[in-house]
Design a protein around this motif. Structure first.
Motif, PDB file in Angstrom:
ATOM      1  N   LEU A  32       6.777   7.542  10.280  1.00 48.10           N
ATOM      2  CA  LEU A  32       5.483   6.931  10.579  1.00 48.10           C
ATOM      3  C   LEU A  32       5.195   5.744   9.658  1.00 48.10           C
ATOM      4  O   LEU A  32       4.941   4.629  10.151  1.00 48.10           O
ATOM      5  N   PRO A  33       5.248   5.904   8.319  1.00 43.68           N
ATOM      6  CA  PRO A  33       5.007   4.728   7.488  1.00 43.68           C
ATOM      7  C   PRO A  33       6.063   3.633   7.688  1.00 43.68           C
ATOM      8  O   PRO A  33       5.751   2.446   7.620  1.00 43.68           O
ATOM      9  N   ARG A  34       7.307   4.032   7.971  1.00 47.04           N
ATOM     10  CA  ARG A  34       8.360   3.036   8.211  1.00 47.04           C
ATOM     11  C   ARG A  34       8.048   2.215   9.451  1.00 47.04           C
ATOM     12  O   ARG A  34       8.112   0.983   9.430  1.00 47.04           O
ATOM     13  N   ALA A  54       6.270  -2.931  11.788  1.00 46.79           N
ATOM     14  CA  ALA A  54       5.348  -3.654  12.668  1.00 46.79           C
ATOM     15  C   ALA A  54       4.534  -4.686  11.891  1.00 46.79           C
ATOM     16  O   ALA A  54       4.335  -5.815  12.351  1.00 46.79           O
ATOM     17  N   LEU A  55       4.089  -4.323  10.693  1.00 45.21           N
ATOM     18  CA  LEU A  55       3.312  -5.268   9.878  1.00 45.21           C
ATOM     19  C   LEU A  55       4.153  -6.463   9.446  1.00 45.21           C
ATOM     20  O   LEU A  55       3.654  -7.600   9.416  1.00 45.21           O
ATOM     21  N   LEU A  56       5.415  -6.233   9.108  1.00 44.77           N
ATOM     22  CA  LEU A  56       6.288  -7.360   8.762  1.00 44.77           C
ATOM     23  C   LEU A  56       6.474  -8.288   9.960  1.00 44.77           C
ATOM     24  O   LEU A  56       6.476  -9.516   9.801  1.00 44.77           O
ATOM     25  N   VAL A  82       5.330  -1.802   2.992  1.00 47.67           N
ATOM     26  CA  VAL A  82       5.606  -0.369   2.829  1.00 47.67           C
ATOM     27  C   VAL A  82       4.365   0.351   2.303  1.00 47.67           C
ATOM     28  O   VAL A  82       3.980   1.412   2.817  1.00 47.67           O
ATOM     29  N   LEU A  83       3.720  -0.218   1.301  1.00 41.18           N
ATOM     30  CA  LEU A  83       2.499   0.392   0.753  1.00 41.18           C
ATOM     31  C   LEU A  83       1.418   0.485   1.835  1.00 41.18           C
ATOM     32  O   LEU A  83       0.774   1.525   1.985  1.00 41.18           O
ATOM     33  N   ALA A  84       1.239  -0.589   2.590  1.00 41.27           N
ATOM     34  CA  ALA A  84       0.246  -0.567   3.673  1.00 41.27           C
ATOM     35  C   ALA A  84       0.614   0.496   4.708  1.00 41.27           C
ATOM     36  O   ALA A  84      -0.259   1.213   5.212  1.00 41.27           O
ATOM     37  N   GLY A  85       1.906   0.619   5.008  1.00 39.65           N
ATOM     38  CA  GLY A  85       2.357   1.629   5.958  1.00 39.65           C
ATOM     39  C   GLY A  85       2.068   3.035   5.471  1.00 39.65           C
ATOM     40  O   GLY A  85       1.614   3.896   6.232  1.00 39.65           O
ATOM     41  N   LEU A  86       2.294   3.273   4.178  1.00 38.27           N
ATOM     42  CA  LEU A  86       2.015   4.589   3.606  1.00 38.27           C
ATOM     43  C   LEU A  86       0.521   4.909   3.654  1.00 38.27           C
ATOM     44  O   LEU A  86       0.127   6.040   3.943  1.00 38.27           O
TER      45      LEU A  86
END
Length: 141
Positions: free
Chosen positions: A79-81, A86-88, A25-29
């Motif tokens: 967008l961050p979600r 995707a990163l997970l 989540v932090l990376a997404g933000l």
């Protein structure tokens, strides 16, 4: 329209899993602050060599991200979600179809989402309700 974003306790996993989800989540933000061109390039590099992630797994990650972050759970957090989901997927060797576009039906607005197995994951409406402007798929570099 509201969507239940809770993850049943039996599927929440270990405390280590919660840390992984929060890190995504932090990376997404943070990545959501990049320009569209740069974001696409970064996600393209991350997705390189990945296999497609099946729908049930992507949906689980979507619900985990939404439960971990109230900001990501709402419409404005799309967008961050989508990036966090995707990163997970990538942490498990896979990648969904990551998309950015617009709603084709009122209310017209920019939106970001993920798709798996040819279906939009956990979003209201169907693929006919959105128009894709930018996408990053599995295995692309």
């Amino acid at each position: 329209m509201s969507v239940d974003m809770t993850v049943p306790r039996s599927r929440r996993g270990s405390p280590g899993r919660a840390v992984t989800v929060r890190a995504a989540v932090l990376a997404g933000l943070l990545l959501a602050r990049l320009s569209p061109r740069r974001l696409r390039a970064v996600l393209g590099r991350v997705a390189a060599g990945a296999r497609a992630t099946p729908y049930p797994q992507v949906e689980t990650y979507y619900r985990e991200v939404s439960a971990a972050s109230p900001r990501c759970a709402g419409w404005q957090g799309c967008l961050p979600r989508s990036i966090a989901v995707a990163l997970l997927c990538r942490l498990r060797g896979g990648w969904p179809q990551w998309c950015v576009g617009v709603r084709a039906t009122p209310p017209f607005a920019a939106h970001a989402w993920v798709e798996a197995d040819g279906r939009i994951v956990a979003e209201p409406g169907g693929s006919e309700d959105y128009r894709v402007l930018m996408t990053v798929g599995a295995g692309r570099g």
